[in-house]
Design a protein around this motif. Structure first.
Motif, PDB file in Angstrom:
ATOM      1  N   ILE A   9      -7.228  -4.304   0.978  1.00 27.75           N
ATOM      2  CA  ILE A   9      -6.682  -4.441   2.332  1.00 27.75           C
ATOM      3  C   ILE A   9      -7.534  -3.591   3.263  1.00 27.75           C
ATOM      4  O   ILE A   9      -7.556  -2.361   3.154  1.00 27.75           O
ATOM      5  CB  ILE A   9      -5.210  -4.011   2.380  1.00 27.75           C
ATOM      6  N   LYS A  10      -8.254  -4.255   4.187  1.00 27.38           N
ATOM      7  CA  LYS A  10      -9.163  -3.574   5.107  1.00 27.38           C
ATOM      8  C   LYS A  10      -8.498  -3.474   6.476  1.00 27.38           C
ATOM      9  O   LYS A  10      -8.277  -4.487   7.140  1.00 27.38           O
ATOM     10  CB  LYS A  10     -10.480  -4.346   5.206  1.00 27.38           C
ATOM     11  N   VAL A  11      -8.165  -2.239   6.905  1.00 31.48           N
ATOM     12  CA  VAL A  11      -7.485  -1.992   8.181  1.00 31.48           C
ATOM     13  C   VAL A  11      -8.536  -1.549   9.191  1.00 31.48           C
ATOM     14  O   VAL A  11      -9.200  -0.521   8.999  1.00 31.48           O
ATOM     15  CB  VAL A  11      -6.392  -0.926   8.027  1.00 31.48           C
ATOM     16  N   LEU A  12      -8.711  -2.326  10.262  1.00 33.41           N
ATOM     17  CA  LEU A  12      -9.705  -2.031  11.295  1.00 33.41           C
ATOM     18  C   LEU A  12      -9.106  -1.178  12.396  1.00 33.41           C
ATOM     19  O   LEU A  12      -7.887  -1.144  12.593  1.00 33.41           O
ATOM     20  CB  LEU A  12     -10.251  -3.332  11.889  1.00 33.41           C
ATOM     21  N   ARG A  13      -9.983  -0.491  13.120  1.00 34.12           N
ATOM     22  CA  ARG A  13      -9.523   0.340  14.235  1.00 34.12           C
ATOM     23  C   ARG A  13      -8.989  -0.532  15.361  1.00 34.12           C
ATOM     24  O   ARG A  13      -9.494  -1.626  15.608  1.00 34.12           O
ATOM     25  CB  ARG A  13     -10.684   1.198  14.757  1.00 34.12           C
ATOM     26  N   THR A  55       0.813  -1.227   0.000  1.00 32.57           N
ATOM     27  CA  THR A  55       0.000   0.000   0.000  1.00 32.57           C
ATOM     28  C   THR A  55       0.840   1.267   0.000  1.00 32.57           C
ATOM     29  O   THR A  55       0.308   2.351   0.268  1.00 32.57           O
ATOM     30  CB  THR A  55      -0.915   0.007   1.234  1.00 32.57           C
ATOM     31  N   GLU A  56       2.157   1.120  -0.279  1.00 31.46           N
ATOM     32  CA  GLU A  56       3.061   2.275  -0.238  1.00 31.46           C
ATOM     33  C   GLU A  56       2.966   2.967   1.120  1.00 31.46           C
ATOM     34  O   GLU A  56       2.751   4.171   1.244  1.00 31.46           O
ATOM     35  CB  GLU A  56       2.733   3.252  -1.363  1.00 31.46           C
ATOM     36  N   ASN A  57       3.115   2.142   2.151  1.00 31.93           N
ATOM     37  CA  ASN A  57       3.058   2.604   3.545  1.00 31.93           C
ATOM     38  C   ASN A  57       1.695   3.241   3.848  1.00 31.93           C
ATOM     39  O   ASN A  57       1.600   4.283   4.500  1.00 31.93           O
ATOM     40  CB  ASN A  57       4.195   3.584   3.849  1.00 31.93           C
ATOM     41  N   PHE A  58       0.623   2.562   3.360  1.00 34.15           N
ATOM     42  CA  PHE A  58      -0.759   2.993   3.576  1.00 34.15           C
ATOM     43  C   PHE A  58      -0.967   4.433   3.108  1.00 34.15           C
ATOM     44  O   PHE A  58      -1.498   5.297   3.822  1.00 34.15           O
ATOM     45  CB  PHE A  58      -1.158   2.840   5.049  1.00 34.15           C
ATOM     46  N   SER A  59      -0.524   4.665   1.893  1.00 33.42           N
ATOM     47  CA  SER A  59      -0.662   5.992   1.290  1.00 33.42           C
ATOM     48  C   SER A  59      -2.128   6.294   1.011  1.00 33.42           C
ATOM     49  O   SER A  59      -2.915   5.408   0.681  1.00 33.42           O
ATOM     50  CB  SER A  59       0.150   6.062  -0.007  1.00 33.42           C
ATOM     51  N   THR A  60      -2.483   7.572   1.143  1.00 35.87           N
ATOM     52  CA  THR A  60      -3.867   7.981   0.876  1.00 35.87           C
ATOM     53  C   THR A  60      -4.237   7.780  -0.585  1.00 35.87           C
ATOM     54  O   THR A  60      -5.427   7.664  -0.915  1.00 35.87           O
ATOM     55  CB  THR A  60      -4.053   9.460   1.258  1.00 35.87           C
ATOM     56  N   LEU A  99      -1.794  -5.939  12.858  1.00 38.00           N
ATOM     57  CA  LEU A  99      -2.407  -4.658  12.480  1.00 38.00           C
ATOM     58  C   LEU A  99      -3.933  -4.741  12.427  1.00 38.00           C
ATOM     59  O   LEU A  99      -4.584  -3.772  12.084  1.00 38.00           O
ATOM     60  CB  LEU A  99      -1.863  -4.221  11.107  1.00 38.00           C
ATOM     61  N   LEU A 100      -4.529  -5.895  12.818  1.00 33.43           N
ATOM     62  CA  LEU A 100      -5.973  -6.096  12.700  1.00 33.43           C
ATOM     63  C   LEU A 100      -6.437  -5.782  11.283  1.00 33.43           C
ATOM     64  O   LEU A 100      -7.280  -4.918  11.035  1.00 33.43           O
ATOM     65  CB  LEU A 100      -6.727  -5.237  13.721  1.00 33.43           C
ATOM     66  N   THR A 101      -5.852  -6.509  10.319  1.00 31.38           N
ATOM     67  CA  THR A 101      -6.099  -6.248   8.908  1.00 31.38           C
ATOM     68  C   THR A 101      -6.624  -7.510   8.237  1.00 31.38           C
ATOM     69  O   THR A 101      -6.120  -8.608   8.478  1.00 31.38           O
ATOM     70  CB  THR A 101      -4.803  -5.794   8.212  1.00 31.38           C
ATOM     71  N   LEU A 102      -7.639  -7.343   7.373  1.00 37.60           N
ATOM     72  CA  LEU A 102      -8.199  -8.427   6.575  1.00 37.60           C
ATOM     73  C   LEU A 102      -7.895  -8.154   5.107  1.00 37.60           C
ATOM     74  O   LEU A 102      -8.090  -7.036   4.623  1.00 37.60           O
ATOM     75  CB  LEU A 102      -9.713  -8.533   6.779  1.00 37.60           C
ATOM     76  N   VAL A 103      -7.415  -9.180   4.401  1.00 34.84           N
ATOM     77  CA  VAL A 103      -7.037  -9.043   2.996  1.00 34.84           C
ATOM     78  C   VAL A 103      -8.051  -9.815   2.152  1.00 34.84           C
ATOM     79  O   VAL A 103      -8.204 -11.027   2.303  1.00 34.84           O
ATOM     80  CB  VAL A 103      -5.608  -9.573   2.743  1.00 34.84           C
ATOM     81  N   ARG A 149     -11.773   3.487   0.017  1.00 42.23           N
ATOM     82  CA  ARG A 149     -13.027   3.417   0.751  1.00 42.23           C
ATOM     83  C   ARG A 149     -12.740   3.566   2.234  1.00 42.23           C
ATOM     84  O   ARG A 149     -11.713   3.101   2.728  1.00 42.23           O
ATOM     85  CB  ARG A 149     -13.738   2.083   0.492  1.00 42.23           C
ATOM     86  N   GLU A 150     -13.680   4.222   2.934  1.00 44.89           N
ATOM     87  CA  GLU A 150     -13.533   4.387   4.377  1.00 44.89           C
ATOM     88  C   GLU A 150     -14.912   4.381   5.001  1.00 44.89           C
ATOM     89  O   GLU A 150     -15.839   5.046   4.520  1.00 44.89           O
ATOM     90  CB  GLU A 150     -12.807   5.690   4.700  1.00 44.89           C
ATOM     91  N   CYS A 151     -15.052   3.552   6.056  1.00 39.87           N
ATOM     92  CA  CYS A 151     -16.302   3.494   6.786  1.00 39.87           C
ATOM     93  C   CYS A 151     -16.035   3.800   8.248  1.00 39.87           C
ATOM     94  O   CYS A 151     -14.922   4.183   8.617  1.00 39.87           O
ATOM     95  CB  CYS A 151     -16.969   2.117   6.623  1.00 39.87           C
ATOM     96  N   GLY A 152     -17.024   3.603   9.083  1.00 42.69           N
ATOM     97  CA  GLY A 152     -16.880   4.015  10.470  1.00 42.69           C
ATOM     98  C   GLY A 152     -15.822   3.266  11.240  1.00 42.69           C
ATOM     99  O   GLY A 152     -15.209   3.808  12.158  1.00 42.69           O
ATOM    100  N   VAL A 153     -15.589   2.001  10.901  1.00 42.81           N
ATOM    101  CA  VAL A 153     -14.680   1.197  11.716  1.00 42.81           C
ATOM    102  C   VAL A 153     -13.434   0.774  10.961  1.00 42.81           C
ATOM    103  O   VAL A 153     -12.567   0.118  11.541  1.00 42.81           O
ATOM    104  CB  VAL A 153     -15.404  -0.072  12.239  1.00 42.81           C
ATOM    105  N   ALA A 154     -13.298   1.104   9.673  1.00 42.22           N
ATOM    106  CA  ALA A 154     -12.157   0.596   8.918  1.00 42.22           C
ATOM    107  C   ALA A 154     -11.886   1.493   7.718  1.00 42.22           C
ATOM    108  O   ALA A 154     -12.734   2.271   7.274  1.00 42.22           O
ATOM    109  CB  ALA A 154     -12.421  -0.834   8.449  1.00 42.22           C
ATOM    110  N   SER A 155     -10.639   1.350   7.208  1.00 41.40           N
ATOM    111  CA  SER A 155     -10.225   1.979   5.956  1.00 41.40           C
ATOM    112  C   SER A 155      -9.784   0.883   5.008  1.00 41.40           C
ATOM    113  O   SER A 155      -9.124  -0.082   5.423  1.00 41.40           O
ATOM    114  CB  SER A 155      -9.067   2.961   6.201  1.00 41.40           C
ATOM    115  N   VAL A 156     -10.133   1.028   3.705  1.00 42.62           N
ATOM    116  CA  VAL A 156      -9.839  -0.012   2.719  1.00 42.62           C
ATOM    117  C   VAL A 156      -8.866   0.557   1.695  1.00 42.62           C
ATOM    118  O   VAL A 156      -9.090   1.641   1.144  1.00 42.62           O
ATOM    119  CB  VAL A 156     -11.123  -0.507   2.027  1.00 42.62           C
TER     120      VAL A 156
END
Length: 722
Positions: free
Chosen positions: A393-397, A364-369, A431-435, A374-381
């Motif tokens: 790659i879905k990163v949870l809070r 993700t290039e160091n989780f680059s913006t 990282l609490l991440t789902l792929v 996509r972004e929801c209330g509990v995670a960023s994709v």
């Protein structure tokens, strides 16, 4: 006149005491014998319990292996299923159904001789098992040995002349024989063959009736013979009892007579002793002293023997209690070990492929913006390339809610697989991440919100999407042991792949959101319009909640309008008989019958009271499936690209075997190969890439789940089977 008193019989008194003591010793000996017998019975009972537990454990293990083979077979993992069936055969070689299942695996794997051998073994074990004949005939037909296949079908018809599957197989076999000779099957030939069969059937039916009459007569004769034998047995038993009682009575009388004779003899002896007592008084006293001494010694010995027996009995009881305690401890240790093994097995089965934090940062290039889409209330994709695969790659809070959603997602995704559910490729615990697999066409909401994209969703595609959503929800609701409720079904969570095939995401986590927001005034779900009103009020989630959301999605696909107030618009149009005025015309010219059916389905699913909503797997699914089939036929007849779509994509074939991959495995060179082919490559001692011929850093294989799902979807769309 003087009289003298006769002395008492001292010897007789001492003799009676010794006899009484002997009787006590015999009673104590009998008590010890009964105690030892009870100990032996307890030990035998314990061994029987252990043997029964062992047999039950073996039976449970055998059933588990068989069930695992069936599960692997239904998921088309035939090689692993065959191995499980072989293990089941080793545990119980007398079950014909297991041989038949393994023969089916051999057929799909192309190992026809092994399949024929298993089918013959199945018939050998149970000659009445029709599926064994059917399986054997199929193998023989695949081996182009049609004459043998016909003979096998005839054997099956002899077992059951009315079996339609055997008759259909025989007809196909005759057709194959005629075609192999360059000719066609004639109606007269089939009528002659069937006439012979019906003749055999008539004779078989007459014989069956005769045998049933004979069986009834035999049973009546057998019952009469049994009644006669029981009467004779009762008479013999009564006579034997009478003889036995008479014998016992005679023995008892004989014993009484003997005792009377002994008493008389004893009385005579006492009389003689009384007469001699005066003369031998001093001698009797000496004998009394000797008798007392003797009896005292005997009493001492008897007491010592009794104490010894009591000590042995106590030791036996203690030993038995020790063995019983050890047995209980061993049972508890065994149960604990089995429970621990089961926990470890479940934990290993539930854990997907693990990705490191460094891999995710590179992808993700160091989780680059720039990679976030996509972004929801509990995670960023994020979108990224991970091990030569484009993934989501879905990163949870990092809080309680995020961790709960992570654990729930891993647990649910690891035990469910469906073509219309998004595939979980792996996870990162750190990282609490789902792929997940990456779906390039985004969500259904993207298409419905954009006018240009909405035109690409023809009415045929929309009906197919409705059928795919319904199929996925039925699969989740029929999960065992407990159903899985999506809970957050709306167009933003309905993803589309490159071929506009539906993939549901974020299922099974709605109850976590409700629990974490039970005290919040805002509802946690992103689209409350799609949520069941009863669920909002009671915070209790059931499959009926998904039915309501499904109805709202159908309304949007039918009308193309925003969700707010859409149900009222459709209800008013239906009352006025003008549904054509609210349908989305950008989807093309909808058939009137489909408009009526979809509107009725959507409104029945969105009833306020959940008791009046239909069950998805009932008549609703039948109607949706029929509409889908009609729409697909219409789509295929109007498309000129059907033949071009049937061309096998190049990345679906293995560069070693040049065949469509069944088990795609990713290697260190970033290229996917068929699992068996690359393992054989490494088994020959080669350490280079089959494609680039460069040395490989390692020989580890990673399952390419996304490619495997794509291959299965492509095969389903083109009605092909590996």
């Amino acid at each position: 006149m003087f009289s003298v008193q006769s002395p008492r019989p001292l010897r007789a008194r001492g003799g009676d005491a010794a006899v009484e003591r002997g009787r006590e010793l015999r009673r104590e000996s009998k008590v010890g014998a009964r105690t030892r017998a009870k100990l032996r019975e307890a030990e035998s009972s314990r061994k029987e319990i252990e043997e029964r537990e062992r047999l039950e454990a073996e039976e449970a293990d055998y059933r588990r292996v068989w069930a695992k083979g069936n599960e692997l077979f239904y998921t088309r993992r035939y090689q692993e299923a065959a191995a499980r069936y072989t293990e089941a055969v080793n545990k119980n070689p007398n079950e014909p159904a297991v041989f038949r299942n393994r023969a089916q695996c051999h057929i799909f794997l192309g190992a026809l001789p092994q399949g024929l051998e298993d089918a013959e073994k199945c018939i050998e074990l149970d000659p009445t098992y029709l599926m064994g004949y059917l399986c054997k005939a199929k193998v023989q037909a695949l081996m182009q040995n049609y004459q043998s296949a016909m003979a096998t079908y005839i054997e099956g018809l002899k077992r059951d002349p009315n079996s339609t599957i055997i008759i259909d197989g025989f007809k196909r076999c005759v057709t194959c024989i005629e075609k192999s000779k360059g000719g066609d099957v004639g109606i007269v030939d089939l009528e002659d063959i069937l006439r012979d069969w019906h003749s055999d059937i008539y004779l078989s039916n007459e014989l069956q009736k005769y045998m049933e009459e004979v069986a009834v007569l035999k049973k009546e004769a057998s019952d009469e013979r049994l009644r006669r034998m029981e009467s004779e047995q009762t008479a013999r038993t009564s006579e034997a009892n009478h003889v036995q009682r008479q014998k016992e009575t005679e023995e008892h009388l004989s014993k009484i007579q003997q005792e009377l004779q002994q008493v008389k003899a004893r009385q005579d002896e006492v009389a003689n002793e009384l007469q001699k007592a005066n003369k031998h008084n001093e001698h009797a006293q000496n004998q009394l002293l000797e008798s007392k001494k003797f009896h005292s010694e005997e009493l001492q010995k008897a007491s010592e023997h009794s104490l010894n027996l009591q000590h042995q009995l106590t030791e036996s009881k203690e030993r038995y209690n020790q063995l019983q305690s050890k047995h209980d401890v061993l049972l508890k240790e065994r149960d604990a070990a089995l429970e621990e093994v089961e926990k470890l097995r479940r934990r290993s089965a539930a854990m997907p492929c693990q990705f490191s934090l460094a891999e995710l940062e590179r992808a993700t290039e160091n989780f680059s913006t720039s990679t976030k889409f996509r972004e929801c209330g509990v995670a960023s994709v994020y979108r990224g390339v991970l091990r030569n695969m484009t993934v989501a790659i879905k990163v949870l809070r990092h809080d309680g809610q995020g961790r709960s959603q992570f654990e729930q997602g891993v647990a649910i995704h690891s035990r469910v697989r469906h073509p219309n559910l998004v595939t979980l490729l792996g996870a990162c615990t750190e990282l609490l991440t789902l792929v997940y697999e990456f779906l390039p066409n985004g969500s259904l909401e993207d298409f419905l919100s954009c006018e240009d994209k909405r035109r690409t969703l023809t009415w045929q595609i929309r009906i197919r999407i409705i059928a795919e959503i319904c199929s996925a929800l039925i699969f989740l609701h029929e999960n065992r042991p407990e159903p899985i409720v999506h809970g957050d079904l709306h167009p933003a969570n309905i993803l589309l792949d490159a071929n506009l095939v539906t993939k549901l995401s974020d299922f099974g986590i709605f109850h976590l959101l409700i629990q974490s927001n039970s005290n919040s005034t805002n509802h946690p779900v992103e689209a409350p319009i799609y949520v069941d009103p009863e669920c909002l009020a009671t915070r209790k989630m059931t499959p009926h909640s998904d039915v309501y959301s499904f109805g709202m999605v159908v309304l949007r696909l039918l009308t193309g309008k925003p969700p707010l107030g859409i149900k009222k618009i459709v209800e008013d149009a239906m009352e006025q008989g003008d549904l054509n005025s609210v349908v989305d015309t950008s989807a093309g010219e909808w058939p009137d019958v489909h408009i009526q059916q979809l509107a009725h389905i959507a409104l029945s699913c969105t009833e306020q009271n959940s008791r009046y909503r239909p069950v998805l797997s009932g008549q609703l699914w039948t109607a949706v499936e029929t509409m889908r089939d009609v729409a697909m036929l219409s789509s295929q007849s109007s498309s000129s690209l059907v033949q071009e779509e049937s061309i096998i994509p190049s990345h679906f074939t293995c560069s070693i075997s040049h065949e469509i991959m069944k088990d795609p495995q990713l290697t260190a060179d970033g290229i996917t190969y068929e699992g068996n082919s690359i393992r054989e490559w490494f088994g020959r001692g080669k350490i280079t890439s089959p494609f680039t011929n460069l040395p490989l850093q390692h020989q580890e294989l990673i399952p390419n789940i996304a490619l495997r799902s794509a291959i299965q979807e492509w095969l389903q769309q083109h009605s092909m089977v590996l």
